[in-house]
Design a protein around this motif. Structure first.
Motif, PDB file in Angstrom:
ATOM      1  N   LEU B 238      -0.056   0.692  -4.909  1.00  0.00           N
ATOM      2  CA  LEU B 238       0.426  -0.367  -5.795  1.00  0.00           C
ATOM      3  C   LEU B 238       1.637  -1.001  -5.131  1.00  0.00           C
ATOM      4  O   LEU B 238       2.656  -0.342  -4.901  1.00  0.00           O
ATOM      5  N   LEU B 239       1.544  -2.291  -4.831  1.00  0.00           N
ATOM      6  CA  LEU B 239       2.663  -2.978  -4.164  1.00  0.00           C
ATOM      7  C   LEU B 239       3.668  -3.485  -5.181  1.00  0.00           C
ATOM      8  O   LEU B 239       4.872  -3.487  -4.928  1.00  0.00           O
ATOM      9  N   SER B 240       3.156  -3.959  -6.310  1.00  0.00           N
ATOM     10  CA  SER B 240       4.008  -4.409  -7.413  1.00  0.00           C
ATOM     11  C   SER B 240       3.160  -4.329  -8.676  1.00  0.00           C
ATOM     12  O   SER B 240       1.983  -3.924  -8.613  1.00  0.00           O
ATOM     13  N   TYR B 263     -12.387  -0.313  10.330  1.00  0.00           N
ATOM     14  CA  TYR B 263     -11.125  -0.531   9.634  1.00  0.00           C
ATOM     15  C   TYR B 263     -11.355  -1.570   8.539  1.00  0.00           C
ATOM     16  O   TYR B 263     -12.009  -2.589   8.786  1.00  0.00           O
ATOM     17  N   ALA B 264     -10.812  -1.329   7.359  1.00  0.00           N
ATOM     18  CA  ALA B 264     -10.935  -2.321   6.284  1.00  0.00           C
ATOM     19  C   ALA B 264      -9.636  -2.373   5.487  1.00  0.00           C
ATOM     20  O   ALA B 264      -9.029  -1.328   5.199  1.00  0.00           O
ATOM     21  N   VAL B 265      -9.224  -3.568   5.157  1.00  0.00           N
ATOM     22  CA  VAL B 265      -8.021  -3.776   4.344  1.00  0.00           C
ATOM     23  C   VAL B 265      -8.369  -4.762   3.238  1.00  0.00           C
ATOM     24  O   VAL B 265      -9.068  -5.752   3.476  1.00  0.00           O
ATOM     25  N   GLU B 266      -7.901  -4.462   2.023  1.00  0.00           N
ATOM     26  CA  GLU B 266      -8.162  -5.362   0.900  1.00  0.00           C
ATOM     27  C   GLU B 266      -6.898  -5.530   0.079  1.00  0.00           C
ATOM     28  O   GLU B 266      -6.199  -4.558  -0.219  1.00  0.00           O
ATOM     29  N   PHE B 267      -6.641  -6.758  -0.296  1.00  0.00           N
ATOM     30  CA  PHE B 267      -5.504  -7.089  -1.161  1.00  0.00           C
ATOM     31  C   PHE B 267      -6.057  -7.550  -2.501  1.00  0.00           C
ATOM     32  O   PHE B 267      -6.967  -8.385  -2.537  1.00  0.00           O
ATOM     33  N   LEU B 268      -5.524  -6.999  -3.608  1.00  0.00           N
ATOM     34  CA  LEU B 268      -5.988  -7.366  -4.946  1.00  0.00           C
ATOM     35  C   LEU B 268      -4.809  -7.770  -5.811  1.00  0.00           C
ATOM     36  O   LEU B 268      -3.736  -7.141  -5.748  1.00  0.00           O
ATOM     37  N   ARG B 269      -5.022  -8.797  -6.637  1.00  0.00           N
ATOM     38  CA  ARG B 269      -3.932  -9.276  -7.489  1.00  0.00           C
ATOM     39  C   ARG B 269      -4.458  -9.557  -8.896  1.00  0.00           C
ATOM     40  O   ARG B 269      -5.486 -10.229  -9.064  1.00  0.00           O
ATOM     41  N   ASP B 270      -3.741  -9.042  -9.900  1.00  0.00           N
ATOM     42  CA  ASP B 270      -4.017  -9.380 -11.301  1.00  0.00           C
ATOM     43  C   ASP B 270      -3.373 -10.715 -11.597  1.00  0.00           C
ATOM     44  O   ASP B 270      -2.134 -10.824 -11.604  1.00  0.00           O
TER      45      ASP B 270
END
Lengths: 73, 374
Positions: B238-240, B263-270
């Protein structure tokens, strides 16, 4: 057979030592109920990935999900 | 005794150790569609639905169905979209060329501490029949901060080539065993490790792919056994309050000398209580199998023949957008829509060029699913 024995031993090891690991209290777990904190936040996408990447690439495994057989492989 | 029987007994022995706790199992239904469109004129439309019904507070039965309606030049042309009409003589672009119907029936037991699921899977295509059994068990420890799990699957599939090719071996059997371990590191950080053991035997190449040179042509022929291992780590942070990021890495290798890194990276935002959006990137690289040769360098006496790019060294890339939207409709509360769109492409590859007459593989994959919990 050797792999199965190792897996079983690892299972027992992790089970036994878990009490000494970090402990997040129940009232601190609210974030883990959110979709964005799941390892696979979109289940349908994870299934689709598992299917088409298994067809397009020669590698498999590393996810604890089941993928059924398909002639396209 | 086979590995499958041993693992089945292992799962049965675990059941008496299960205590009676509360359970979060709920009735649910989902319906949706996924699509794939890519190189080789391949298009797949896959409607799917699933229903899970609780029979008791801790036991649930589920059924999943998926239909793949496939349109592909490789099927119309007997395996080769470039060499016209290689085997079947078909060339029509009307309608679908193959259908795959896959059904999964499974039972789930959960008391929140112990989770056990097992099921059977069957699929049917014009040239392939799939049959599998699978089971998994996981147990929470350390006040549910730690989760350890073990799972296995065994498939017993059968080839039925669409033309009169007699296969010396028409079976393909696969076994997979997974060991997983997940640990909460903090209220904002969770980590999972997975180890997989994979074993395949039988007819492991495609019955359609072939090697064609000036003086001879041969159908593909691979070794009839393959053993692979994979280790993976996944982490979600959790970044924020609104933002999270997950990362995964997998290493795979097998006794055909194929090794890969993923390699996999995912960014998620509410964006609100109802809407989640994100972006992801994936990179994959693999080495070649020890029996594949450069195009044109096979001799008629070789033991193995391969023309499929998946046996060669290549890289692949994927970028995508996920979406989750929760809403109410016609008296049904908490409907969840999950959708995704991903673009996939590989590095330029001689085997792809030889087979598809294109520099690389390109594909678009989408999913669209409605989920409802009763």
């Amino acid at each position: 057979m050797k792999e199965i024995v190792l897996l079983a031993l690892a299972f027992v090891f992790f089970s036994g030592c878990s009490e000494h690991l970090v402990r997040v209290m129940p009232y601190e777990k609210e974030y883990f109920a959110q979709d964005k904190m799941k390892f696979d936040p979109l289940e349908s996408r994870a299934e689709q990935d598992g299917h088409f990447l298994l067809i397009r690439e020669a590698s498999a495994g590393g996810e604890s999900a089941f993928q059924g057989g398909c002639g396209c492989r | 005794m086979s590995i499958v029987k041993k693992l089945f007994l292992f799962f049965v022995m675990l059941l008496p150790a299960s205590k009676l706790f509360a359970s979060d199992l709920k009735d649910s239904a989902s319906v949706g569609m996924s699509t794939y469109s890519g190189t080789g004129d391949v298009q797949v439309y896959s409607p799917a639905f699933a229903i899970f019904k609780t029979l008791t507070s801790q036991f649930m039965l589920g059924v999943k169905m998926r239909l793949d309606a496939i349109s592909a030049a490789s099927i119309r042309n007997g395996g080769n979209p470039v060499t016209t009409d290689a085997v079947t003589g078909a060339s029509s672009k009307e309608g679908f060329d193959d259908k795959r119907i896959a059904a999964t029936i499974m039972g789930v037991y959960s008391d929140n501490i112990n989770n056990l699921s097992a099921g059977v899977y069957t699929s049917d295509e014009v040239d392939y029949k799939g049959k599998s059994v699978f089971a998994s068990y996981s147990r929470a420890f350390n006040e549910e901060n730690t989760m350890a799990g073990i799972g296995f699957s065994q498939s017993d599939d059968e080839w039925k080539p669409t033309f009169s090719r007699e296969l010396a071996e028409d079976k393909r059997k696969e076994q997979k065993v997974d060991l997983s371990f997940a640990q909460m590191i903090s209220p904002k950080w969770n980590v999972q490790f997975v180890y997989s053991y994979l074993y395949s035997d039988g007819f492991l190449s495609s019955p359609y792919h072939f090697v064609a040179q000036d003086d001879f042509s041969k159908f593909e022929s691979y070794p009839d056994e393959r053993t692979g291992k994979a280790v993976a780590i996944k982490t979600v942070n959790l970044l924020s309050e609104q933002n999270s990021m997950n990362f995964s890495y997998r290493y795979y290798d097998d006794d055909w000398d194929i090794a890969s890194h993923t390699y996999a990276v995912e960014f998620l935002r509410d964006f609100s209580d109802e809407l989640l959006l994100g972006a992801r990137v994936r990179y994959y690289t693999q080495s070649k199998a020890n029996f594949i040769k450069p195009i044109g360098e096979y001799s008629v006496d070789d033991e193995y023949f391969a023309s499929d790019y998946r046996m060669s060294a290549f890289d692949s890339y994927m970028i995508g957008i996920p979406l989750i939207y929760k809403f109410a409709l016609a008296g049904f509360d908490d409907i969840k829509l999950t959708a995704s769109a991903d673009y996939y492409w590989t590095s330029n590859n001689d085997y792809v060029k030889n087979w598809y007459n294109e520099d690389n593989i390109k594909a678009v994959s989408t999913t669209f699913m409605f989920d409802y919990q009763f």
